[in-house]
Scaffold this motif. Sequence first.
Motif, PDB file in Angstrom:
ATOM      1  N   ALA A 106       0.794  -1.337  -0.198  1.00 39.23           N
ATOM      2  CA  ALA A 106      -0.018   0.074  -0.003  1.00 39.23           C
ATOM      3  C   ALA A 106       0.863   1.208   0.070  1.00 39.23           C
ATOM      4  CB  ALA A 106      -0.941  -0.055   1.249  1.00 39.23           C
ATOM      5  N   ALA A 107       2.155   1.179   0.786  1.00 41.28           N
ATOM      6  CA  ALA A 107       2.744   2.596   0.873  1.00 41.28           C
ATOM      7  C   ALA A 107       3.609   2.617  -0.501  1.00 41.28           C
ATOM      8  CB  ALA A 107       3.956   2.038   1.819  1.00 41.28           C
ATOM      9  N   LEU A 108       3.509   1.642  -1.295  1.00 49.47           N
ATOM     10  CA  LEU A 108       3.944   1.730  -2.887  1.00 49.47           C
ATOM     11  C   LEU A 108       3.074   1.931  -3.697  1.00 49.47           C
ATOM     12  CD1 LEU A 108       6.698  -1.160  -2.745  1.00 49.47           C
ATOM     13  CD2 LEU A 108       7.484   1.444  -2.451  1.00 49.47           C
ATOM     14  N   HIS A 109       1.738   2.307  -3.357  1.00 48.16           N
ATOM     15  CA  HIS A 109       0.780   2.486  -4.265  1.00 48.16           C
ATOM     16  C   HIS A 109       0.323   1.285  -5.184  1.00 48.16           C
ATOM     17  CE1 HIS A 109      -0.010   6.861  -3.544  1.00 48.16           C
ATOM     18  NE2 HIS A 109       1.533   6.697  -3.090  1.00 48.16           N
ATOM     19  N   ALA A 233     -16.880  -7.051  -4.577  1.00 54.02           N
ATOM     20  CA  ALA A 233     -17.048  -5.666  -4.374  1.00 54.02           C
ATOM     21  C   ALA A 233     -15.804  -4.721  -4.766  1.00 54.02           C
ATOM     22  CB  ALA A 233     -17.339  -5.329  -2.946  1.00 54.02           C
ATOM     23  N   ILE A 234     -14.497  -5.327  -4.871  1.00 53.31           N
ATOM     24  CA  ILE A 234     -13.437  -4.439  -5.495  1.00 53.31           C
ATOM     25  C   ILE A 234     -12.803  -5.091  -6.807  1.00 53.31           C
ATOM     26  CG2 ILE A 234     -12.967  -3.845  -2.899  1.00 53.31           C
ATOM     27  CD1 ILE A 234     -10.806  -5.943  -3.212  1.00 53.31           C
ATOM     28  N   TRP A 235     -13.642  -5.778  -7.341  1.00 57.39           N
ATOM     29  CA  TRP A 235     -13.067  -6.267  -8.767  1.00 57.39           C
ATOM     30  C   TRP A 235     -12.632  -5.195  -9.612  1.00 57.39           C
ATOM     31  CZ3 TRP A 235     -11.164 -10.896  -9.748  1.00 57.39           C
ATOM     32  CH2 TRP A 235     -10.744 -11.109 -11.333  1.00 57.39           C
ATOM     33  N   PRO A 236     -13.345  -4.021  -9.759  1.00 59.26           N
ATOM     34  CA  PRO A 236     -12.846  -2.941 -10.965  1.00 59.26           C
ATOM     35  C   PRO A 236     -11.425  -2.508 -10.485  1.00 59.26           C
ATOM     36  CG  PRO A 236     -15.007  -2.677  -9.915  1.00 59.26           C
ATOM     37  CD  PRO A 236     -14.716  -3.853  -9.362  1.00 59.26           C
ATOM     38  N   LEU A 237     -11.151  -2.431  -9.008  1.00 59.83           N
ATOM     39  CA  LEU A 237      -9.815  -2.162  -8.774  1.00 59.83           C
ATOM     40  C   LEU A 237      -8.984  -3.087  -9.064  1.00 59.83           C
ATOM     41  CD1 LEU A 237      -7.709  -0.484  -6.768  1.00 59.83           C
ATOM     42  CD2 LEU A 237      -8.455  -2.048  -5.003  1.00 59.83           C
ATOM     43  N   GLY A 244      -1.795   2.534  -8.236  1.00 63.64           N
ATOM     44  CA  GLY A 244      -3.104   3.523  -7.934  1.00 63.64           C
ATOM     45  C   GLY A 244      -2.552   4.527  -7.359  1.00 63.64           C
ATOM     46  N   THR A 245      -3.827   5.500  -7.372  1.00 64.99           N
ATOM     47  CA  THR A 245      -3.497   6.777  -6.481  1.00 64.99           C
ATOM     48  C   THR A 245      -4.562   6.885  -5.369  1.00 64.99           C
ATOM     49  OG1 THR A 245      -5.786   7.612  -7.886  1.00 64.99           O
ATOM     50  CG2 THR A 245      -3.452   7.984  -8.833  1.00 64.99           C
ATOM     51  N   GLY A 246      -4.299   7.745  -4.478  1.00 62.82           N
ATOM     52  CA  GLY A 246      -4.844   7.814  -2.905  1.00 62.82           C
ATOM     53  C   GLY A 246      -4.087   7.715  -2.127  1.00 62.82           C
ATOM     54  N   SER A 247      -4.431   7.947  -0.890  1.00 66.16           N
ATOM     55  CA  SER A 247      -3.666   7.814   0.424  1.00 66.16           C
ATOM     56  C   SER A 247      -3.118   6.533   0.879  1.00 66.16           C
ATOM     57  CB  SER A 247      -4.328   8.511   1.481  1.00 66.16           C
ATOM     58  OG  SER A 247      -3.606   8.256   2.846  1.00 66.16           O
ATOM     59  N   PRO A 248      -1.735   6.117   0.882  1.00 71.46           N
ATOM     60  CA  PRO A 248      -1.492   4.701   1.205  1.00 71.46           C
ATOM     61  C   PRO A 248      -1.734   4.731   2.612  1.00 71.46           C
ATOM     62  CG  PRO A 248       0.515   5.975   0.334  1.00 71.46           C
ATOM     63  CD  PRO A 248      -0.878   6.975   0.363  1.00 71.46           C
ATOM     64  N   VAL A 249      -1.939   5.616   3.611  1.00 70.79           N
ATOM     65  CA  VAL A 249      -2.419   5.350   5.055  1.00 70.79           C
ATOM     66  C   VAL A 249      -3.903   4.695   4.826  1.00 70.79           C
ATOM     67  CG1 VAL A 249      -2.738   6.058   7.216  1.00 70.79           C
ATOM     68  CG2 VAL A 249      -0.723   6.894   6.012  1.00 70.79           C
TER      69      VAL A 249
END
Length: 394
Positions: A106-109, A233-237, A244-249
């Motif tokens: 997650a920290a590496l996006h 639920a998260i298949w599109p991701l 990806g983009t967004g906050s890693p936290v």
Amino acid sequence: MTGEAGDRRRAPDRRKSKPDEPAAGPPLVLCPHCGSMVPAGEFCGHCGAHLTRGSASRRNAFAAVPSEPVVHLSIVTTLFPHLPHRRGGAFRWALLAGSVVVVILAALHLFAPATIAAVFMLPVLYLLYLYEVEVYESEPWLLIAATMVTGAVLGYAFTALTGGAVSGLQISGDTEGNLLLAGVVIPIVAQTLMLAGPLFLYFYRSALREPLDGLTFGAASALGFTLATTLTAIWPLLTGPLVGTGSPVDWALRLLSAGILIMLINATTTSLVTASAWLHRYDLRRAGRGWEATLLATVVVAVGAQVILGILSVVVSDLVLQVGIRAVAAVALLMYVRLVIHQSLLAEGAAHEIGPDAACPECHRIVPTMLFCPSCGVARAAAKQTRMHSATTK
């Protein structure tokens, strides 16, 4: 003279016991709790009471892992009760390493790989656990199909049918309808579906009658169900860009919540009900059992927890607060599961019998074979032989 002395030296030592004389076992003592004559030791081999402390409830020694108290936070010894304590370290490290991998990704996006690692972590560990303990070697594929696979199929169908309705209510701004559907109806129906596979085994595989069987089937079904619902639920991701983009936290919190907390909540609520259902059939002295392990109590706790958490997930919008609420709920449910396991293992499920001496699977001391090890107090129903132990003893 020398010949006579040599004959005496070659003759058998009269001070030693004869080979055909049976070795004297431990002395028998009267257990003040169950009234049975049992081998002397730390614990009663029949009812599991702590003889040296005079405690029938033995809250200081968890029946599945006597080195831990009943009130003790441990995912491995709670949901993997057949696993010997000495083999639990590898599973603990795997769980910790998996969580660290999720955070790093997650920290590496790399949100898609992090999601896969999060949602597959506990189900894969549970399959490894079922393989390691050799409990259901006679028909493993049937049991996995009836629990984890059935749960996954039902989870996919359920999410595919209800996902659109929930999204429509959220878009339309129908707060009351969304609260009723997402906070009450969906949690109750989901909990019912997670019980479908284990209940099939309850009615059609009556030979699997111990409470820990029910707990195992319930946890496996819930993990399969949660895995499928999360992936759907998260298949599109998962089909989107690798980076990806967004906050890693935020992503780390969401993924750890979905991969660990929600999995644990569903596994504990389902295994509570199934363990209690199996205990209802297994226990021969229901009058001596606490109310906490009754079927009514576990159903109320399981459904109540799901509904309360469902409502709070709709009402509470702050991510950190949501994760905190789920963490508290997961810890509380794990404690309750341990209490149900403890009471289930202390339930008298067989006639009083003192069997031959054998090595205890938990402490490895040579003790008379009984419902509980007289030395360490582990319930024989929980202490199963692992594949590694089988390989070393061959």
